[in-house]
Design an enzyme around this catalytic site. Structure first.
Site, PDB file in Angstrom:
ATOM      1  N   PHE A 135      -3.657   2.626   7.552  1.00 30.37           N
ATOM      2  CA  PHE A 135      -2.858   4.013   7.310  1.00 30.37           C
ATOM      3  C   PHE A 135      -3.416   4.758   8.759  1.00 30.37           C
ATOM      4  O   PHE A 135      -4.351   4.512   9.114  1.00 30.37           O
ATOM      5  CB  PHE A 135      -3.577   4.540   5.963  1.00 30.37           C
TER       6      PHE A 135
ATOM      7  N   HIS B 285      -8.894  -6.160  -1.089  1.00 26.11           N
ATOM      8  CA  HIS B 285      -8.671  -5.304   0.202  1.00 26.11           C
ATOM      9  C   HIS B 285      -9.993  -4.392   0.680  1.00 26.11           C
ATOM     10  O   HIS B 285     -10.256  -3.554  -0.190  1.00 26.11           O
ATOM     11  CB  HIS B 285      -7.551  -4.440   0.114  1.00 26.11           C
TER      12      HIS B 285
ATOM     13  N   CYS C 157      -8.248   0.636   7.736  1.00 25.79           N
ATOM     14  CA  CYS C 157      -8.482  -0.590   7.372  1.00 25.79           C
ATOM     15  C   CYS C 157      -8.292  -1.536   8.699  1.00 25.79           C
ATOM     16  O   CYS C 157      -8.228  -2.656   8.594  1.00 25.79           O
ATOM     17  CB  CYS C 157      -7.138  -0.975   6.531  1.00 25.79           C
TER      18      CYS C 157
ATOM     19  N   GLU D   2       5.119  -6.119   7.776  1.00 25.76           N
ATOM     20  CA  GLU D   2       4.425  -7.121   8.653  1.00 25.76           C
ATOM     21  C   GLU D   2       5.316  -8.395   8.860  1.00 25.76           C
ATOM     22  O   GLU D   2       5.046  -9.087   9.982  1.00 25.76           O
ATOM     23  CB  GLU D   2       3.154  -7.603   7.859  1.00 25.76           C
TER      24      GLU D   2
ATOM     25  N   LYS E 187      -6.379 -11.619   1.018  1.00 26.96           N
ATOM     26  CA  LYS E 187      -6.623 -10.481   0.024  1.00 26.96           C
ATOM     27  C   LYS E 187      -6.777 -10.807  -1.549  1.00 26.96           C
ATOM     28  O   LYS E 187      -7.682 -10.283  -2.189  1.00 26.96           O
ATOM     29  CB  LYS E 187      -6.104  -9.227   0.474  1.00 26.96           C
TER      30      LYS E 187
ATOM     31  N   HIS F 207      -2.288  -9.251   7.385  1.00 26.30           N
ATOM     32  CA  HIS F 207      -3.059  -8.159   6.664  1.00 26.30           C
ATOM     33  C   HIS F 207      -2.583  -8.185   5.314  1.00 26.30           C
ATOM     34  O   HIS F 207      -3.437  -8.070   4.430  1.00 26.30           O
ATOM     35  CB  HIS F 207      -2.450  -6.909   7.287  1.00 26.30           C
TER      36      HIS F 207
END
Lengths: 86, 409
Positions: free
Chosen positions: B396, B335, B166, B309, B330, B298
């Site tokens: 990830f 996403h 991502c 975050e 998002k 994010h």
């Protein structure tokens, strides 16, 4: 209904013990996921088995993420199964 | 010797394809007005998935934009990238009448490349036992999107795909910026693209248990996961001198880039890694945290990402956090994985240009784990002058990437 719920809770607990490879001797009324050495990857495997057995998708977030001890973990899974049935 | 810190890099074109439709304008309107593109997924084949939500690009007809003879070579992720690139290049005022040559590079992010083609290949061969697509290989490769765009505009400079889940698009944009600053090239077509909305992919994500079964609500109480999206975001970056020499209109300055790795866990995020990427990006832009007005977070809507975050933002911004507008868009576009950093940067640039902060929609109330000093711009857009803005991408694998934009010099 209450009989249903407690029977369901027993079945859910069995899945958790099997999939989470939990040592039965460590289960007490106030056992936490940590004291039972259940890690997040174990929770993913437990929820996979719950899905196969009860046909319900439960995300790792939400009420499951809040559950710190075994009792609340079982009851939040039971809630989600009953919600799905309603 | 070139001082890489001094050479300004500017954005002269932007393009996007997303659940909001074709074009940055549609994307921005959806983000600003809180129109979600999330809906019941239309899947090419049924599967065993239980979650059925996605932010898909609807009614996309590639034949309307891409030469018919080229289409068999393009997986959907490459098609989306080409359409977004054509929009960005048109805005930059660069046509296809002459080849751009070796001073222009193409660097695009993708998390999963031609995964839809892999899905088709498996189904055709293993289930249907029919003839497989002989063009599967050029469709699957993650570098197909930058290669196609390079061929389209005759870019013979550095051309490659960045794949860091991502963080892919954000790192691709940052690397393009650094290559221009280094003096190696004058111009880069950068961004990212991903399309992976198949039953098999949704199933893969849901067995990780990170998808919401009902509604994505980043930073909110009661959030329970993310929603997958597809799309592309493309930018034309140029050195300021190059843009000036050809009289291009500058949309924003690409001021800072910071990227780090947690080197900690393949799926669990880490506060320090994310915070350090933000610190490096802010310093790279020659700014201090007090100068940042807006952060496009994010903000996936999972408990783990949003908690970490928020902690990382608190660690970087301290008391400034209260005055910072932070939103996750998002729930609007989903996403989009390897396109996320690009689609969200397009929204960030539009927010800065118009002085409007887009909202975090579906927000129900503050989560005590996020903190009361955290302003997610709940549910409604807000007017606010933006002197500098940051876009965050955390992946990830523990890879973090942050981009900073400031108004055109």
């Amino acid at each position: 209904m209450d009989v249903d719920r407690s029977k369901l809770a027993e079945e859910v607990l069995e899945v958790i013990i099997t999939e989470g490879k939990i040592d039965r001797s460590k289960i007490t009324s106030n056992a936490t996921l940590e004291s039972l050495e259940v890690q997040s990857i174990d929770v993913v495997m437990i929820l996979m088995a719950i899905e196969e057995k009860f046909s319900v998708y439960i995300p790792i977030d939400g009420s499951i993420a809040e559950a710190k001890d075994l009792t609340s973990f079982v009851s939040s899974v039971v809630e989600r199964i009953l919600e799905k049935r309603d | 010797m070139i001082d890489v810190q001094r050479l300004r890099v500017v954005v002269t074109g932007m393009g996007s394809v997303s659940a909001a439709g074709i074009g940055v304008e549609r994307l921005w309107n959806a983000a600003r007005t809180g129109q979600s593109g999330v809906g019941i997924a239309h899947l090419p084949r049924a599967g065993s998935n239980r979650v059925n939500l996605a932010a898909q690009v609807k009614d996309f007809e590639p034949e309307a934009f891409i030469e018919r003879k080229l289409l068999p070579y393009c997986d959907r992720f490459a098609q989306l990238a080409i359409v977004a690139a054509d929009e960005a290049m048109a805005q930059a005022g660069i046509g296809r009448d002459h080849r751009l040559g070796e001073r222009t590079g193409v660097i695009l992010g993708t998390a999963v490349g031609g995964i839809t083609t892999i899905d088709d290949l498996c189904y055709t061969d293993l289930v249907l036992k029919a003839r497989t697509d002989p063009l599967s290989v050029p469709r699957i490769m993650g570098s197909s999107a930058p290669s196609h765009i390079g061929m389209r505009y005759g870019c013979t400079g550095p051309t490659y795909a960045v794949t860091s889940a991502c963080a892919s698009a954000s790192q691709a944009i940052g690397m393009g910026c650094f290559l221009i600053r280094s003096g190696l090239i004058d111009r880069a077509i950068v961004g990212g693209s991903d399309s992976s909305i198949t039953a098999l992919n949704i199933r893969a994500w849901e067995t990780l248990r990170v998808l919401t079964p009902d509604c994505p609500r980043p930073f909110s109480i009661g959030r329970n996961g993310m929603v997958l999206g597809e799309g592309a975001g493309i930018f034309v970056l140029e050195s300021e001198a190059t843009a000036f020499a050809r009289g291009a209109t500058v949309l924003a300055e690409m001021a800072g880039f910071g990227t780090t790795s947690d080197a900690f866990d393949i799926v669990r995020p880490d506060v320090e890694g994310a915070a350090n990427a933000m610190r490096i990006a802010i310093a790279d832009a020659g700014l201090v945290p007090e100068q940042i007005d807006y952060v496009n977070a994010h903000g996936t809507g999972t408990v783990a990402n949003d908690n970490v975050e928020a902690k990382a933002l608190r660690s970087v911004f301290g008391p400034r956090l209260r005055e910072l507008a932070i939103s996750s868009t998002k729930p609007i576009h989903g996403h989009t994985l390897g396109a996320a950093g690009a689609i969200e940067l397009a929204i960030t640039i539009m927010a800065m240009r118009e002085g409007i902060v887009p909202p975090t929609i579906n927000w129900l109330g503050p989560d005590p784990n996020i903190g009361s000093d955290f302003d997610p711009v709940p549910n409604e857009a807000r007017r606010r002058p933006i002197g500098a803005a940051m876009s965050n991408s955390f992946a990830f694998g523990g890879i973090n990437s942050c981009l900073i934009v400031v108004p055109a010099p």
